[in-house]
Design a protein around this motif. Sequence first.
Motif, PDB file in Angstrom:
ATOM      1  N   SER A 114       6.358  -9.687 -11.590  1.00 48.24           N
ATOM      2  CA  SER A 114       7.203  -9.944 -10.422  1.00 48.24           C
ATOM      3  C   SER A 114       6.318  -9.992  -9.179  1.00 48.24           C
ATOM      4  CB  SER A 114       8.242  -8.831 -10.268  1.00 48.24           C
ATOM      5  OG  SER A 114       7.613  -7.627  -9.851  1.00 48.24           O
ATOM      6  N   ALA A 115       6.876 -10.467  -8.086  1.00 40.54           N
ATOM      7  CA  ALA A 115       6.143 -10.514  -6.821  1.00 40.54           C
ATOM      8  C   ALA A 115       5.732  -9.107  -6.398  1.00 40.54           C
ATOM      9  CB  ALA A 115       6.993 -11.184  -5.746  1.00 40.54           C
ATOM     10  N   MET A 116       6.596  -8.133  -6.598  1.00 35.14           N
ATOM     11  CA  MET A 116       6.287  -6.752  -6.236  1.00 35.14           C
ATOM     12  C   MET A 116       5.142  -6.208  -7.089  1.00 35.14           C
ATOM     13  SD  MET A 116       6.592  -4.084  -4.441  1.00 35.14           S
ATOM     14  CE  MET A 116       8.106  -3.903  -3.550  1.00 35.14           C
ATOM     15  N   GLN A 117       5.155  -6.483  -8.382  1.00 36.52           N
ATOM     16  CA  GLN A 117       4.082  -6.010  -9.261  1.00 36.52           C
ATOM     17  C   GLN A 117       2.748  -6.632  -8.856  1.00 36.52           C
ATOM     18  OE1 GLN A 117       6.116  -7.225 -12.812  1.00 36.52           O
ATOM     19  NE2 GLN A 117       6.551  -5.114 -13.414  1.00 36.52           N
ATOM     20  N   LYS A 118       2.741  -7.923  -8.560  1.00 33.75           N
ATOM     21  CA  LYS A 118       1.513  -8.589  -8.123  1.00 33.75           C
ATOM     22  C   LYS A 118       1.012  -7.984  -6.817  1.00 33.75           C
ATOM     23  CE  LYS A 118       2.653 -13.032 -10.216  1.00 33.75           C
ATOM     24  NZ  LYS A 118       2.950 -14.448  -9.941  1.00 33.75           N
ATOM     25  N   ALA A 119       1.927  -7.735  -5.892  1.00 30.86           N
ATOM     26  CA  ALA A 119       1.555  -7.163  -4.604  1.00 30.86           C
ATOM     27  C   ALA A 119       1.009  -5.743  -4.761  1.00 30.86           C
ATOM     28  CB  ALA A 119       2.763  -7.171  -3.669  1.00 30.86           C
TER      29      ALA A 119
ATOM     30  N   ILE B  79      -0.547  -4.517  -7.398  1.00 35.65           N
ATOM     31  CA  ILE B  79      -1.883  -4.606  -7.996  1.00 35.65           C
ATOM     32  C   ILE B  79      -2.914  -4.949  -6.924  1.00 35.65           C
ATOM     33  CG2 ILE B  79      -3.338  -5.911  -9.609  1.00 35.65           C
ATOM     34  CD1 ILE B  79      -0.800  -6.126 -11.412  1.00 35.65           C
ATOM     35  N   LEU B  80      -2.588  -5.909  -6.067  1.00 33.13           N
ATOM     36  CA  LEU B  80      -3.515  -6.281  -4.998  1.00 33.13           C
ATOM     37  C   LEU B  80      -3.727  -5.116  -4.042  1.00 33.13           C
ATOM     38  CD1 LEU B  80      -5.303  -8.362  -3.633  1.00 33.13           C
ATOM     39  CD2 LEU B  80      -3.286  -9.153  -2.382  1.00 33.13           C
ATOM     40  N   LYS B  81      -2.661  -4.448  -3.652  1.00 37.72           N
ATOM     41  CA  LYS B  81      -2.788  -3.307  -2.734  1.00 37.72           C
ATOM     42  C   LYS B  81      -3.636  -2.213  -3.363  1.00 37.72           C
ATOM     43  CE  LYS B  81      -0.344  -0.002   0.099  1.00 37.72           C
ATOM     44  NZ  LYS B  81       0.796   0.835   0.272  1.00 37.72           N
ATOM     45  N   TRP B  82      -3.451  -1.964  -4.646  1.00 37.96           N
ATOM     46  CA  TRP B  82      -4.246  -0.950  -5.349  1.00 37.96           C
ATOM     47  C   TRP B  82      -5.734  -1.298  -5.272  1.00 37.96           C
ATOM     48  CZ3 TRP B  82      -6.610  -1.833 -10.320  1.00 37.96           C
ATOM     49  CH2 TRP B  82      -7.231  -0.722 -10.867  1.00 37.96           C
ATOM     50  N   ILE B  83      -6.067  -2.548  -5.477  1.00 38.79           N
ATOM     51  CA  ILE B  83      -7.476  -2.964  -5.398  1.00 38.79           C
ATOM     52  C   ILE B  83      -7.981  -2.830  -3.962  1.00 38.79           C
ATOM     53  CG2 ILE B  83      -9.103  -4.886  -5.692  1.00 38.79           C
ATOM     54  CD1 ILE B  83      -7.233  -5.886  -7.970  1.00 38.79           C
ATOM     55  N   GLU B  84      -7.172  -3.237  -2.986  1.00 38.03           N
ATOM     56  CA  GLU B  84      -7.557  -3.112  -1.577  1.00 38.03           C
ATOM     57  C   GLU B  84      -7.818  -1.659  -1.180  1.00 38.03           C
ATOM     58  OE1 GLU B  84      -5.145  -6.985   0.202  1.00 38.03           O
ATOM     59  OE2 GLU B  84      -4.199  -5.010   0.277  1.00 38.03           O
ATOM     60  N   GLU B  85      -7.117  -0.726  -1.825  1.00 37.95           N
ATOM     61  CA  GLU B  85      -7.285   0.696  -1.548  1.00 37.95           C
ATOM     62  C   GLU B  85      -8.467   1.301  -2.299  1.00 37.95           C
ATOM     63  OE1 GLU B  85      -3.440   2.220  -2.627  1.00 37.95           O
ATOM     64  OE2 GLU B  85      -2.558   1.648  -0.702  1.00 37.95           O
ATOM     65  N   GLY B  86      -9.199   0.510  -3.025  1.00 42.70           N
ATOM     66  CA  GLY B  86     -10.385   0.990  -3.716  1.00 42.70           C
ATOM     67  C   GLY B  86     -10.254   1.124  -5.214  1.00 42.70           C
TER      68      GLY B  86
ATOM     69  N   ILE C  16      -1.271 -13.875  -3.438  1.00 41.48           N
ATOM     70  CA  ILE C  16      -0.525 -13.087  -4.400  1.00 41.48           C
ATOM     71  C   ILE C  16       0.598 -12.286  -3.747  1.00 41.48           C
ATOM     72  CG2 ILE C  16      -2.012 -11.064  -4.295  1.00 41.48           C
ATOM     73  CD1 ILE C  16      -1.704 -10.887  -7.332  1.00 41.48           C
ATOM     74  N   VAL C  17       0.526 -12.072  -2.434  1.00 43.22           N
ATOM     75  CA  VAL C  17       1.521 -11.261  -1.754  1.00 43.22           C
ATOM     76  C   VAL C  17       2.500 -12.158  -1.003  1.00 43.22           C
ATOM     77  CG1 VAL C  17       1.897  -9.381  -0.117  1.00 43.22           C
ATOM     78  CG2 VAL C  17      -0.191  -9.442  -1.456  1.00 43.22           C
ATOM     79  N   PRO C  18       3.661 -12.394  -1.583  1.00 49.29           N
ATOM     80  CA  PRO C  18       4.673 -13.166  -0.873  1.00 49.29           C
ATOM     81  C   PRO C  18       5.160 -12.404   0.353  1.00 49.29           C
ATOM     82  CG  PRO C  18       5.208 -12.954  -3.205  1.00 49.29           C
ATOM     83  CD  PRO C  18       4.068 -12.027  -2.914  1.00 49.29           C
ATOM     84  N   LYS C  19       5.609 -13.114   1.366  1.00 46.28           N
ATOM     85  CA  LYS C  19       6.031 -12.494   2.612  1.00 46.28           C
ATOM     86  C   LYS C  19       7.252 -11.598   2.442  1.00 46.28           C
ATOM     87  CE  LYS C  19       4.009 -16.152   5.297  1.00 46.28           C
ATOM     88  NZ  LYS C  19       4.187 -17.359   6.014  1.00 46.28           N
ATOM     89  N   GLU C  20       8.087 -11.853   1.446  1.00 48.56           N
ATOM     90  CA  GLU C  20       9.311 -11.090   1.302  1.00 48.56           C
ATOM     91  C   GLU C  20       9.135  -9.742   0.606  1.00 48.56           C
ATOM     92  OE1 GLU C  20       9.030 -13.790  -2.299  1.00 48.56           O
ATOM     93  OE2 GLU C  20       8.874 -14.117  -0.155  1.00 48.56           O
ATOM     94  N   VAL C  21       7.947  -9.400   0.184  1.00 51.42           N
ATOM     95  CA  VAL C  21       7.706  -8.141  -0.513  1.00 51.42           C
ATOM     96  C   VAL C  21       7.403  -7.047   0.507  1.00 51.42           C
ATOM     97  CG1 VAL C  21       6.141  -6.932  -2.077  1.00 51.42           C
ATOM     98  CG2 VAL C  21       6.881  -9.242  -2.597  1.00 51.42           C
ATOM     99  N   ASP C  22       8.163  -5.958   0.435  1.00 49.69           N
ATOM    100  CA  ASP C  22       7.926  -4.787   1.282  1.00 49.69           C
ATOM    101  C   ASP C  22       7.216  -3.740   0.445  1.00 49.69           C
ATOM    102  OD1 ASP C  22       9.132  -5.744   3.636  1.00 49.69           O
ATOM    103  OD2 ASP C  22      11.116  -5.250   2.850  1.00 49.69           O
ATOM    104  N   LEU C  23       5.948  -3.550   0.717  1.00 44.15           N
ATOM    105  CA  LEU C  23       5.157  -2.579  -0.036  1.00 44.15           C
ATOM    106  C   LEU C  23       5.337  -1.183   0.540  1.00 44.15           C
ATOM    107  CD1 LEU C  23       1.882  -4.632  -0.436  1.00 44.15           C
ATOM    108  CD2 LEU C  23       3.467  -3.995  -2.236  1.00 44.15           C
ATOM    109  N   PRO C  24       5.240  -0.171  -0.309  1.00 42.71           N
ATOM    110  CA  PRO C  24       5.337   1.208   0.187  1.00 42.71           C
ATOM    111  C   PRO C  24       4.136   1.538   1.070  1.00 42.71           C
ATOM    112  CG  PRO C  24       4.728   1.173  -2.136  1.00 42.71           C
ATOM    113  CD  PRO C  24       5.030  -0.245  -1.739  1.00 42.71           C
TER     114      PRO C  24
END
Length: 128
Positions: free
Chosen positions: A110-115, A117-124, A31-39
């Motif tokens: 979008s790729a950012m929105q998907k990323a 959501i995944l990061k939010w789940i990874e953070e608990g 779900i996390v494309p390589k081009e997405v820079d997450l905060p």
Amino acid sequence: MKVLKINDMKKVGIFVLLLLAALWSCEYETIVPKEVDLPDEPVSYSEQIAPVFVEVSCTSCHSGGIAPDLREDKSYAALINGGMINTDNPEESTLIVTINEAHGTSGNLSAMQKALILKWIEEGAKDN
């Protein structure tokens, strides 16, 4: 019982090798494309995740019934209590699998929105 000749066995062997090579070359799209820079800061459910459901019209289909209720006032409880989130293995969360499989890469997210959501789940998957 039919006995296979050496030529037949070679054909079967080649077929099996080609099949294995084809399967080996398949890539699993995450779900996390390589081009997405997450905060770097934690993802906020109320500021970043819940608005996504409204912004991309998730609530038009997911507002009760069989699908989880993703209206802003009920979405967190629906995701958590409905078994949509797996913080032990975030990529196997029903929400993530649904985004990847049911909505596919051509979905509204979008790729950012998907990323996010995944990061939010990874953070608990906190209600913050």
